[in-house]
Design a protein around this motif. Structure first.
Motif: not given
Ligand code: AMP
Length: 304
Positions: A150, A154, A179
């Protein structure tokens, strides 16, 4: 013909409800390399360490027949250091310290002797570095497996999407799949991610096993229910290393072989969590691995 694994080679300090370690050898490439070495004899590592990483530390890899010519040792610099503390349920952890040190400006070097690479495992690093390794290989490997997390979604989504396009298999966990795709349902998430480039997708679900997706096919493997999970560090990397090591051993890339490969990866990961760090995956025997595979078969086979 070889299997190249690129990733962190590191020192870790781990704390679980069962105890804590001082600095021990860890890193994604270490776990993946050790796991792969049980299935394939020509494993090579690309990574970087500082001069605090001793020959004795490197021997942990060499003793498993792993080639470390591509492991740069930076004089006067320190190795990557990561420290984490697990909560009581062992499913979640806090990262206490991440010192990038030599990883901060890692420029992967591919020795000439590595150019026979047929299988490539891109461990969790910046997508830019992962891409550089693909570009520095003169011939595209037969199978490229990529792990990510992740954090890169980001801060480096564009680079990540570009790198994902270049690989055959992507391994991520369930939250990361959500995500990356923007879909809550893992089925919808998988369908979307399979349009982003990879032909195969593995979604890891920790103690709930893993899912393998390819076109409209799905395969599910459980994780072995263990009475004692001592330290989950590196389980994902061990899974990935076992997966690609097994694929390199069988040599034919198809869904059926990948089904077996995720069972072998899961089996190696089930050993990994039984002791701190890499301890449990240092001295496994073929008989122990075979026995564990049988437990997986028993656990999930039934007749109606
Ligand atoms: P996992 O438990 O699968 O997340 O893997 C843990 C291993 O990943 C540890 O041995 C760490 O040294 C390594 N690690 C943790 N954070 C990073 C990072 N940001 N980049 C590369 N490797 C990392």
């Amino acid at each position: 013909m070889s299997l190249i694994i690129i990733g962190s080679v590191a020192f870790d300090a781990i704390e679980t409800p069962f105890g804590k370690t001082d600095k021990i050898v860890g890193g994604a490439a270490t776990y993946a390399g050790l796991a792969a070495s049980y299935f394939y004899k020509d494993v090579k590592i690309v990574g970087v360490v500082g001069d605090d990483f001793t020959q004795g530390n490197i021997d942990i890899l060499n003793n498993h027949g792993i080639d470390t010519e591509g492991l740069q040792v930076k004089q006067g610099e320190k190795s990557f250091f990561w420290s984490g503390k697990y909560h009581n349920d062992m499913n979640s952890r806090d990262t206490l310290i991440t010192e990038l040190n030599v990883l901060a400006d890692f420029d992967p070097v591919i020795p000439e002797s590595y150019q026979d690479c047929e299988y490539l495992m891109l461990g969790n690093l910046t997508p830019q570095v992962q891409q550089t390794v693909i570009k520095r290989l003169k011939n595209r490997p037969k199978l490229i497996v990529m792990d990510t997390m992740n954090f890169w979604m980001d801060i480096a989504m564009d680079d990540l999407l570009e790198t994902i396009k270049m690989v055959d298999v992507l391994t991520i966990n369930d939250e990361e799949a959500r995500q990356l795709s923007g879909e809550y349902s893992l089925m919808k998430a998988a369908t979307k991610i399979l349009t982003m480039g990879p032909k195969y997708l593995i979604i890891k679900k920790g103690e709930h096993g893993a899912l393998l997706f390819h076109q409209d096919q799905v395969f599910s493997t459980p994780a072995l229910p263990l009475a004692e999970v001592f330290d989950p560090t590196g389980a994902g990397d061990t899974f990935a290393g076992g997966f690609i090591g097994y694929m390199a051993k069988v040599g034919t890339i198809n869904f059926n072989n990948m089904k077996n490969a995720i069972i072998f990866g899961s089996a190696l990961a089930s050993f990994c969590v039984e002791k701190f760090g890499t301890e449990r995956i240092l001295n496994l025997t073929d008989a122990q691995i075979e026995e564990r595979i049988k437990e997986f078969v028993k656990l999930s086979s039934f007749t109606i």
